[in-house]
Scaffold this motif. Structure first.
Motif, short mmCIF file in Angstrom:
data_model
loop_
_atom_site.label_atom_id
_atom_site.label_comp_id
_atom_site.label_asym_id
_atom_site.label_seq_id
_atom_site.Cartn_x
_atom_site.Cartn_y
_atom_site.Cartn_z
N VAL A 1 0.84 -1.20 0.00
CA VAL A 1 0.00 0.00 0.00
C VAL A 1 0.88 1.25 0.00
O VAL A 1 0.62 2.20 -0.76
CB VAL A 1 -0.97 -0.01 1.21
CG1 VAL A 1 -1.61 1.35 1.41
CG2 VAL A 1 -2.04 -1.07 1.02
N ALA A 2 1.91 1.28 0.82
CA ALA A 2 2.80 2.45 0.90
C ALA A 2 3.48 2.69 -0.45
O ALA A 2 3.60 3.83 -0.90
CB ALA A 2 3.84 2.27 2.00
N GLN A 3 3.91 1.62 -1.10
CA GLN A 3 4.57 1.77 -2.40
C GLN A 3 3.59 2.29 -3.46
O GLN A 3 3.94 3.15 -4.27
CB GLN A 3 5.18 0.44 -2.85
CG GLN A 3 6.40 0.06 -2.05
CD GLN A 3 6.89 -1.35 -2.36
OE1 GLN A 3 6.11 -2.22 -2.74
NE2 GLN A 3 8.18 -1.56 -2.21
N LYS A 4 2.36 1.79 -3.43
CA LYS A 4 1.36 2.24 -4.40
C LYS A 4 0.99 3.70 -4.15
O LYS A 4 0.82 4.47 -5.10
CB LYS A 4 0.13 1.34 -4.36
CG LYS A 4 0.39 -0.01 -5.00
CD LYS A 4 -0.81 -0.91 -4.95
CE LYS A 4 -0.44 -2.25 -5.59
NZ LYS A 4 -1.51 -3.21 -5.51
N GLU A 5 0.84 4.07 -2.87
CA GLU A 5 0.55 5.47 -2.55
C GLU A 5 1.66 6.38 -3.07
O GLU A 5 1.40 7.43 -3.63
CB GLU A 5 0.39 5.66 -1.05
CG GLU A 5 -0.91 5.17 -0.50
CD GLU A 5 -1.01 5.33 1.01
OE1 GLU A 5 -0.04 5.80 1.65
OE2 GLU A 5 -2.05 4.97 1.56
N TYR A 6 2.89 5.96 -2.86
CA TYR A 6 4.03 6.75 -3.33
C TYR A 6 4.00 6.89 -4.85
O TYR A 6 4.21 7.99 -5.39
CB TYR A 6 5.35 6.11 -2.88
CG TYR A 6 6.55 6.81 -3.45
CD1 TYR A 6 6.95 8.06 -2.97
CD2 TYR A 6 7.27 6.26 -4.50
CE1 TYR A 6 8.03 8.73 -3.51
CE2 TYR A 6 8.36 6.92 -5.05
CZ TYR A 6 8.74 8.14 -4.55
OH TYR A 6 9.81 8.80 -5.09
N GLN A 7 3.73 5.80 -5.55
CA GLN A 7 3.69 5.84 -7.00
C GLN A 7 2.59 6.79 -7.50
O GLN A 7 2.80 7.55 -8.45
CB GLN A 7 3.47 4.44 -7.58
CG GLN A 7 4.67 3.54 -7.40
CD GLN A 7 4.37 2.08 -7.73
OE1 GLN A 7 3.23 1.70 -7.93
NE2 GLN A 7 5.41 1.27 -7.77
N LEU A 8 1.44 6.75 -6.85
CA LEU A 8 0.34 7.64 -7.24
C LEU A 8 0.70 9.11 -7.00
O LEU A 8 0.44 9.96 -7.83
CB LEU A 8 -0.94 7.28 -6.49
CG LEU A 8 -1.61 5.97 -6.90
CD1 LEU A 8 -2.77 5.63 -5.95
CD2 LEU A 8 -2.13 6.07 -8.33
N ARG A 9 1.28 9.38 -5.83
CA ARG A 9 1.66 10.76 -5.52
C ARG A 9 2.74 11.25 -6.48
O ARG A 9 2.70 12.39 -6.93
CB ARG A 9 2.15 10.86 -4.07
CG ARG A 9 1.02 10.70 -3.06
CD ARG A 9 1.52 10.79 -1.64
NE ARG A 9 2.15 12.05 -1.31
CZ ARG A 9 1.52 13.17 -0.99
NH1 ARG A 9 0.21 13.18 -0.95
NH2 ARG A 9 2.19 14.26 -0.69
N ALA A 10 3.70 10.39 -6.78
CA ALA A 10 4.76 10.78 -7.70
C ALA A 10 4.20 11.04 -9.10
O ALA A 10 4.56 12.03 -9.75
CB ALA A 10 5.85 9.71 -7.75
N ALA A 11 3.30 10.18 -9.56
CA ALA A 11 2.70 10.37 -10.88
C ALA A 11 1.91 11.67 -10.93
O ALA A 11 1.98 12.41 -11.92
CB ALA A 11 1.80 9.19 -11.22
N ALA A 12 1.17 11.97 -9.87
CA ALA A 12 0.40 13.21 -9.84
C ALA A 12 1.32 14.42 -9.82
O ALA A 12 1.08 15.42 -10.50
CB ALA A 12 -0.52 13.23 -8.62
N PHE A 13 2.38 14.34 -9.04
CA PHE A 13 3.32 15.47 -8.95
C PHE A 13 4.02 15.71 -10.27
O PHE A 13 4.09 16.84 -10.76
CB PHE A 13 4.34 15.22 -7.84
CG PHE A 13 5.34 16.33 -7.71
CD1 PHE A 13 5.00 17.52 -7.10
CD2 PHE A 13 6.63 16.18 -8.21
CE1 PHE A 13 5.93 18.55 -6.99
CE2 PHE A 13 7.56 17.21 -8.10
CZ PHE A 13 7.20 18.40 -7.48
N TYR A 14 4.57 14.66 -10.84
CA TYR A 14 5.33 14.82 -12.08
C TYR A 14 4.44 15.06 -13.29
O TYR A 14 4.89 15.54 -14.33
CB TYR A 14 6.25 13.63 -12.31
CG TYR A 14 7.40 13.59 -11.34
CD1 TYR A 14 8.34 14.60 -11.35
CD2 TYR A 14 7.53 12.58 -10.40
CE1 TYR A 14 9.40 14.60 -10.44
CE2 TYR A 14 8.58 12.56 -9.49
CZ TYR A 14 9.51 13.58 -9.53
OH TYR A 14 10.55 13.58 -8.64
N GLY A 15 3.16 14.77 -13.18
CA GLY A 15 2.22 14.99 -14.27
C GLY A 15 1.79 16.44 -14.40
O GLY A 15 1.20 16.83 -15.40
#
Length: 104
Positions: free
Chosen positions: A35-49
């Protein structure tokens, strides 16, 4: 059963319970890490997008990014320790089973 040093040896049921508890802990920590890894991936995708967001919030993202990476590393360390504990209990159970069969 008593061992040669006079201490009470754990029974098969004791080992089964310990193994089940350790396996439950491994499963829980594994899910938490996932869950922590998926949350990080989502936040990173939103930030870099969002280029504007990257420009406005670069320093806060760096702090959040470091915190998420530390959290993920800590969860991975906890999971590794739980897996090691489970393996130790399983090895103890195997050795106890071998000792028990030698007495007969």
């Amino acid at each position: 059963t008593a061992s040669s040093d006079g201490k009470q040896q754990p029974s098969s049921d004791d080992f089964k319970s310990q193994i089940a508890d350790a396996q439950g802990k491994v499963d829980l920590l594994s899910r938490e890490l996932d869950v922590a890894q998926k949350e990080y991936q989502l936040r990173a995708a939103a930030f870099y997008g969002d280029a504007g967001n990257r420009l406005r919030n670069a320093s806060s993202w760096d702090k959040e990014d470091a915190a998420y990476k530390e959290q993920i590393a800590a969860k991975q360390k906890d999971l590794d320790a739980a897996k090691h504990d489970l393996a130790d209990i399983q090895e103890q159970a195997r050795k106890a089973s071998m000792e028990h069969t030698k007495t007969f």
